[in-house]
Design a protein around this motif. Structure first.
Motif, PDB file in Angstrom:
ATOM      1  N   GLY A  77       0.814  -1.363   0.068  1.00  0.00           N
ATOM      2  CA  GLY A  77      -0.035  -0.190   0.027  1.00  0.00           C
ATOM      3  C   GLY A  77       0.836   1.084  -0.073  1.00  0.00           C
ATOM      4  O   GLY A  77       0.310   2.350  -0.039  1.00  0.00           O
ATOM      5  N   TRP A 109     -10.432   1.849  -2.739  1.00  0.00           N
ATOM      6  CA  TRP A 109     -10.344   2.172  -1.393  1.00  0.00           C
ATOM      7  C   TRP A 109     -11.005   3.288  -0.930  1.00  0.00           C
ATOM      8  O   TRP A 109     -11.052   4.403  -1.670  1.00  0.00           O
ATOM      9  N   GLU A 113      -8.981   4.612   4.358  1.00  0.00           N
ATOM     10  CA  GLU A 113      -8.024   3.482   3.836  1.00  0.00           C
ATOM     11  C   GLU A 113      -6.647   3.807   3.462  1.00  0.00           C
ATOM     12  O   GLU A 113      -5.435   3.802   3.798  1.00  0.00           O
TER      13      GLU A 113
END
Length: 157
Positions: A77, A109, A113
């Motif tokens: 990520g 997302w 997030e």
């Protein structure tokens, strides 16, 4: 946030820098990222700059991707790149500014997030500042959540 939180502990570090290194974020956005997402991310950036210590510029490159691939081939990520200090706590080479690459795709997302990944990457920056980073550094999930909740709480005021 707790006084012993890494982001707060970093305030006690006295990093010596050259005059051409400023303490803030330097942000780049992929052109495909929607304006409302850019605005939401920049609000968080301003909040961090107003509330925390950033003695060495932190370059952040927001990429219009679902994820990034690390050097082991794993989907991640974010990626955080840093150069070791030649003589801690002296940081004088602007070419060695730390860099975060963060994928941003709001179709997959939520902004929370994306912020969580961003907070994890900034936490690695603070580990770097405090000279506690290694190739296996893993941010403390409770500290990540604490930053996110502090920000969301401030945003709702």
């Amino acid at each position: 946030m707790r006084a012993n939180h890494l982001w707060n502990r970093a305030k006690e570090v006295q990093i010596q820098t050259s005059s051409d290194i400023v303490g803030n974020f330097d942000i780049g956005f992929d052109d495909k990222i929607p304006e409302e997402t850019k605005d939401a991310l920049m609000k968080f950036v301003y909040w961090v700059e107003d509330n925390f210590y950033l003695p060495v510029t932190l370059w952040v490159d927001f990429k219009y991707n679902h994820y990034l691939i690390d050097r082991t081939g794993k989907r991640v990520g974010y990626r955080f790149y840093w150069a070791d200090f030649s003589a801690y706590p002296v940081f004088e080479n602007p070419d060695d500014i730390p860099v975060i690459e963060l994928p941003v795709r709001t179709e997959y997302w939520t902004i929370e997030e994306i912020l969580t990944s961003f907070i994890e990457a900034i936490t690695e920056y603070y580990a770097w500042l405090t000279n506690t980073i290694t190739d296996t550094t893993e941010p403390d999930e409770s500290e990540i959540e604490e930053v996110l909740q502090s920000y969301l709480g401030e945003r709702l005021k």
